[in-house]
Design a protein around this motif. Structure first.
Motif, mmCIF file in Angstrom:
data_model
loop_
_atom_site.group_PDB
_atom_site.id
_atom_site.type_symbol
_atom_site.label_atom_id
_atom_site.label_comp_id
_atom_site.label_asym_id
_atom_site.label_seq_id
_atom_site.Cartn_x
_atom_site.Cartn_y
_atom_site.Cartn_z
ATOM 1 N N ALA A 176 0.818 -1.221 0.000
ATOM 2 C CA ALA A 176 0.000 0.000 0.000
ATOM 3 C C ALA A 176 0.847 1.266 0.000
ATOM 4 O O ALA A 176 0.319 2.363 -0.186
ATOM 5 N N GLU A 177 2.152 1.138 0.188
ATOM 6 C CA GLU A 177 3.024 2.306 0.046
ATOM 7 C C GLU A 177 2.930 2.888 -1.360
ATOM 8 O O GLU A 177 3.261 4.049 -1.579
ATOM 9 N N ALA A 178 2.458 2.092 -2.319
ATOM 10 C CA ALA A 178 2.286 2.565 -3.695
ATOM 11 C C ALA A 178 0.898 3.134 -3.955
ATOM 12 O O ALA A 178 0.577 3.491 -5.094
ATOM 13 N N LEU A 179 0.062 3.235 -2.923
ATOM 14 C CA LEU A 179 -1.326 3.648 -3.120
ATOM 15 C C LEU A 179 -1.445 5.069 -3.658
ATOM 16 O O LEU A 179 -2.266 5.332 -4.550
ATOM 17 N N THR A 180 -0.659 6.009 -3.148
ATOM 18 C CA THR A 180 -0.785 7.405 -3.587
ATOM 19 C C THR A 180 -0.533 7.523 -5.084
ATOM 20 O O THR A 180 -1.326 8.143 -5.811
ATOM 21 N N PRO A 195 -1.078 4.810 4.361
ATOM 22 C CA PRO A 195 0.012 5.705 3.960
ATOM 23 C C PRO A 195 -0.355 6.680 2.842
ATOM 24 O O PRO A 195 0.536 7.212 2.178
ATOM 25 N N LEU A 196 -1.643 6.922 2.601
ATOM 26 C CA LEU A 196 -2.056 7.801 1.514
ATOM 27 C C LEU A 196 -1.583 9.230 1.748
ATOM 28 O O LEU A 196 -1.706 9.760 2.849
ATOM 29 N N ASP A 197 -1.056 9.861 0.703
ATOM 30 C CA ASP A 197 -0.718 11.282 0.736
ATOM 31 C C ASP A 197 -2.001 12.054 0.448
ATOM 32 O O ASP A 197 -2.355 12.308 -0.708
ATOM 33 N N VAL A 198 -2.720 12.393 1.500
ATOM 34 C CA VAL A 198 -4.033 13.010 1.381
ATOM 35 C C VAL A 198 -3.956 14.367 0.678
ATOM 36 O O VAL A 198 -4.828 14.710 -0.135
ATOM 37 N N GLU A 199 -2.936 15.144 0.983
ATOM 38 C CA GLU A 199 -2.802 16.460 0.352
ATOM 39 C C GLU A 199 -2.703 16.343 -1.158
ATOM 40 O O GLU A 199 -3.385 17.080 -1.887
ATOM 41 N N ALA A 200 -1.890 15.433 -1.643
ATOM 42 C CA ALA A 200 -1.713 15.284 -3.082
ATOM 43 C C ALA A 200 -2.993 14.807 -3.758
ATOM 44 O O ALA A 200 -3.396 15.327 -4.814
#
Length: 272
Positions: free
Chosen positions: A101-105, A127-132
């Motif tokens: 899931a590190e590749a989710l963003t 681990p989602l980069d919510v801002e992006a």
């Protein structure tokens, strides 16, 4: 029919309670939201990353109602959660290995860029980069809703704050609502669904309480995933044209049925 694309994790979970409830089961917000939306009559696709250990899920008969076209298959292990609850169903401790899931963003950004007019639900959890992700959705014509997970909610709400007024619906529990109220002006938010376990769920629209519903009483066999079930059901009914009050009543009833039902086992891979 408008599809609901759900950005989040699908995981292998271990849930534990002091009275020995719980055990190993299939989990993840993207799974529970998508399943609930599908059961409520809305096609749903988990936008997720599956490891080798869960690569067979799209072939499982119990999960074949989902649209699996938005998944990414990656080499490695899927996300795992170890979730410890108290007798009241409050989360005490969580241990996580995010795995592939590190590749989710990156996957979510790529999917969103090719579906700029889709309807998204974003599970705002590591681990989602919510801002992006929210920045990209807000810059397009995509409709989106969001939810949070209490252990990371304070940081995630702060990260999401600049784009929350553009969201169609926010889902928070009572504790998360207090954090939300500190981070943004809730009077600017279109629709905020606030849950409180077995107590009344309420909806605020631009700071005004517009609906409430008390979940039907049920013995809680498993609480992990109840909020996701409520969110998926609510969104499906709203997308079908239901009023806020109608959608909330359906959603609280679905969450009550969920907590009383057996957990979803991890299906075995097909042989041959």
């Amino acid at each position: 029919m408008v599809r609901l694309d759900v950005i989040g994790n699908i995981s292998r979970d271990l849930t534990r309670y002091p009275d020995h409830r719980g055990g190993v089961r299939l989990g993840g917000a993207a799974l529970f939201v998508s399943l609930a939306a599908t059961k409520a009559g809305r096609r749903a696709a988990p936008v997720c990353v599956l490891g080798n250990d869960l690569a067979h899920l799209p072939e499982a008969p119990s999960l074949d109602t989902l649209d699996w076209s938005a998944r990414l298959q990656a080499r490695g292990t899927s996300t795992t959660f170890d979730l410890e609850y108290d007798l009241q169903g409050e989360l005490v401790e969580v241990r996580t290995d995010y795995g592939v899931a590190e590749a989710l963003t990156e996957h979510a950004l790529g999917h969103a860029s090719t579906h700029p007019r889709a309807t998204f639900h974003v599970c705002c959890r590591r681990p989602l980069d919510v801002e992006a992700v929210l920045a990209q959705l807000a810059q397009t014509t995509a409709q989106f809703s969001v939810d949070f997970f209490l252990p990371s909610a304070e940081a995630m709400i702060r990260a999401a704050a600049p784009w929350l007024s553009a969201a169609g619906t926010l889902f928070v529990n009572a504790s998360e609502y207090l954090l939300l109220d500190q981070a943004v002006d809730c009077d600017t938010l279109r629709e905020v669904v606030v849950t409180d376990g077995p107590r009344a769920a309420v909806v605020h629209s631009f700071g005004r309480r517009v609906a409430s519903a008390v979940p039907p009483p049920r013995y809680a066999h498993e609480v992990s995933g109840a909020g996701d079930t409520l969110a998926g059901t609510y969104l499906a009914h709203r997308l079908r044209g239901a009023t806020i009050a109608q959608a909330l009543a359906e959603a609280t009833a679905a969450a009550a049925r969920y907590v009383a039902a057996p957990s979803i086992p991890i299906p075995a891979p097909r042989r041959g």
